[in-house]
Design an enzyme around this catalytic site. Structure first.
Site, PDB file in Angstrom:
ATOM      1  N   ASN A   1       0.819  -1.211   0.000  1.00 37.50           N
ATOM      2  CA  ASN A   1       0.000   0.000   0.000  1.00 37.50           C
ATOM      3  C   ASN A   1       0.854   1.263   0.000  1.00 37.50           C
ATOM      4  O   ASN A   1       0.987   1.930  -1.025  1.00 37.50           O
ATOM      5  CB  ASN A   1      -0.932  -0.035   1.208  1.00 37.50           C
ATOM      6  CG  ASN A   1      -2.000   1.048   1.131  1.00 37.50           C
ATOM      7  OD1 ASN A   1      -1.793   2.111   0.558  1.00 37.50           O
ATOM      8  ND2 ASN A   1      -3.165   0.757   1.688  1.00 37.50           N
ATOM      9  N   ASP A   2       1.469   1.581   1.146  1.00 33.03           N
ATOM     10  CA  ASP A   2       2.215   2.839   1.242  1.00 33.03           C
ATOM     11  C   ASP A   2       3.362   2.907   0.243  1.00 33.03           C
ATOM     12  O   ASP A   2       3.694   3.974  -0.263  1.00 33.03           O
ATOM     13  CB  ASP A   2       2.774   3.009   2.657  1.00 33.03           C
ATOM     14  CG  ASP A   2       1.655   3.046   3.687  1.00 33.03           C
ATOM     15  OD1 ASP A   2       1.809   2.407   4.729  1.00 33.03           O
ATOM     16  OD2 ASP A   2       0.626   3.704   3.408  1.00 33.03           O
TER      17      ASP A   2
END
Lengths: 459, 100
Positions: free
Chosen positions: A383-384
């Protein structure tokens, strides 16, 4: 006299083997040799210490060794690879606790005869205790026992005041000529609380860096207690690890482009944040069948694994899928971000376990240019590390962190457990992009469905 | 250990630790963190001596805990590091997949 000479000679060999062992562990070719040498050193040090003159309590010693060693060996063997990071935190905390306990005994017995020795004992006790409680908190967080990040009002002020009070107590111990158990107990208690309070607000991708810092601190504590006990093995091993661990911590922080001070004093909290204006667009869902088709008829696919793949234990299925695609003539590469997963190298370990060969795995610098030529970028539980906000959004907590250029691929498929925010609690612009499709489900299940569909298309 | 000799040793040990870590590939960061975690498990030896010289029940209790914790650090650190490094078996190709 002879015994002492034998012991000191052995400690010399122990220190040498530790240094050579660590050196070997810094290169993939010699790494496996390194831990064995270090292991031999540890056994030698333990055996030789049984012969230390003037000791008693041997039964207690053996029982403690058996319980501690037995529990740790068992727990180390049964945990899954994905849980390694928190085990490192756990064992590190115990080492810190041991150093602190040694400090406690030496101070309680009034064994430290010089101011220098007392100072080192106090310092070692402080650092060891902070590392102990801090590491236990880190373990609890990663293990999922502690779910929320506690953020006290004026957190930094509280930390500073608590630290100041603890140091003051330590100083009191150093300068007083007669030590009371009360003074010593209060000091250690404060240090315990300090370690926990410092670590509680830290969450997100910052945790591995914090664990590495605690590792260095425990090493330092061990080194200091070594000076107090006049034990060369502890001194050398402790200071070497303290220094090595400090550099390692800085390297990890640099890979995340987050300076260490940010990590400690401006932690990313776990609550969901939008960091600025809401994101335009919608997240578009896709089925396993459509995803399989996109993959099957691509020419170049780059797979980006993340923590979601680890949690879903999907690495074997991912390998199976990559083999299927390659048999159809598609180029498949793996892109590993330095902080993907819960620790640097986390993804590499999982992919290696699944049998993915090294020449297909690339790190950020090697592969970032290639995303624009990739037909499909398949993001699995990451994600990040693929959030474009890190490039442009100054208010985002991850601003400045180098990310993988997944958004430059022709198509992006994101496999995700659910609609929740990721580890850092930030919304991800990538998910709303025009050429991104979301594929919801647990990684293993989803990849399995994709595999089935690909097989049908290839039949 | 006498004052200045101790200082020299501190400095040289610190440099050694620094040098050992420089030029480490990212994939080895975590195994090395685990390996160095194992090495500071040698604290168990100091704990043994502390327990061995303990005389009062309080000292014995703290000493017992110290040895227990130190042994856990050493044993656990070794097992976990060995497992991580076991995946670096062959240089060029990954291990054959156990499932096949």
């Amino acid at each position: 006299m002879n015994v002492k000479i034998l012991i000191n000679a052995s400690y010399f060999v122990v220190a040498l083997l530790f240094i050579l062992g660590l050196k070997s562990m810094s290169s993939p070719v010699t790494a496996r040799r390194g831990i064995i040498w270090a292991g031999v050193a540890m056994v030698l040090a333990t055996l030789v210490t049984f012969g230390w003159p003037g000791m008693s309590n041997y039964t207690l010693m053996v029982v403690a060794l058996a319980i501690g060693g037995g529990f740790a060996t068992w727990s180390g063997k049964v945990v899954q690879m994905t849980d390694m990071p928190q085990m490192v935190a756990l064992y590190n905390g115990m080492g810190g606790g041991a150093a602190a306990a040694i400090a406690a005994i030496e101070l309680a017995r009034g064994e430290t005869h010089s101011t220098v020795a007392t100072t080192l004992a106090v310092l070692g006790g402080l650092i060891g205790t902070v590392s102990f409680s801090g590491s236990l908190v880190a373990f609890a967080k990663l293990q999922g026992i502690m779910k929320k990040t506690f953020h006290l009002p004026a957190q930094n002020a509280v930390n500073l005041i608590l630290a100041a009070v603890t140091i003051f107590c330590g100083l009191a111990i150093i300068i007083s000529s007669h030590l009371a158990m009360f003074q010593i107990s209060v000091f250690f208690l404060l240090a315990l609380v300090l370690g926990a309070v410092i670590t509680m607000p830290i969450g997100g991708a910052d945790m591995p860096v914090v664990i590495s810092l605690f590792n260095a601190l425990t090493g330092l504590a061990v080194g200091f207690e070594g000076f107090v006990l006049n034990n060369p093995a502890l001194i050398i091993a402790g200071i070497v690890v303290g220094s090595a661990g400090t550099l390692l911590t800085q390297l990890m922080a640099k890979a995340m482009n987050r300076p260490l001070t940010n990590i400690l004093f401006k932690p990313i909290t776990g609550e969901a944040q939008t960091g600025g204006a809401g994101i335009a667009g919608t997240m578009k869902e896709v089925s396993a069948l459509d995803a399989a088709a996109m993959l099957r008829y691509a020419q170049k696919v780059i797979i980006v694994p993340g923590y979601g793949m680890a949690v879903g234990q999907a690495q074997h299925k991912v390998k199976e899928m990559s083999v299927l695609l390659e048999e159809a003539g598609i180029t498949v590469k793996f892109a590993i971000h330095p902080v993907a997963g819960r620790m640097p190298g986390h993804m590499n370990v999982l992919l290696a376990e699944a049998g993915v060969s090294y020449d297909k795995i690339f790190d950020l610098e090697e592969i970032n240019e290639e995303f624009s030529q990739a037909d499909v970028a398949l993001v699995i539980g990451a994600n990040d590390v693929v959030n474009p906000a890190a490039r442009t959004d100054k208010s985002s907590p991850i601003y400045g962190m180098p990310i993988l250029n997944v958004d430059q691929a022709h198509n992006v498929i994101v496999i995700k457990r659910g609609k929740g925010a990721g580890y850092s609690g930030i919304e991800n612009e990538l998910f709303y992009a025009e050429n991104t499709r979301m594929l919801y489900g647990s990684a293993q299940q989803v990849v399995n469905d994709v595999i089935k569909n690909i097989k049908e298309m290839s039949a | 250990m006498e004052g200045f000799a101790a200082l020299y040793i501190f400095m040289l040990a610190a440099f050694t630790g620094y040098e050992v870590i420089s030029r480490v590939p990212v994939i080895l960061h975590t195994p090395l963190m685990s390996g160095s975690n194992f090495v500071h498990g040698v604290v168990l030896v100091g704990a043994m001596v502390a327990l061995g010289e303990a005389r009062t029940p309080l000292e014995q209790a703290i000493g017992f805990i110290a040895v227990l914790l130190g042994a856990a650090n050493a044993a656990g650190g070794y097992v976990v590091t060995e497992r991580m490094l076991g995946l670096f078996k062959t240089g060029k190709e990954g291990r054959p997949d156990k499932k096949n």
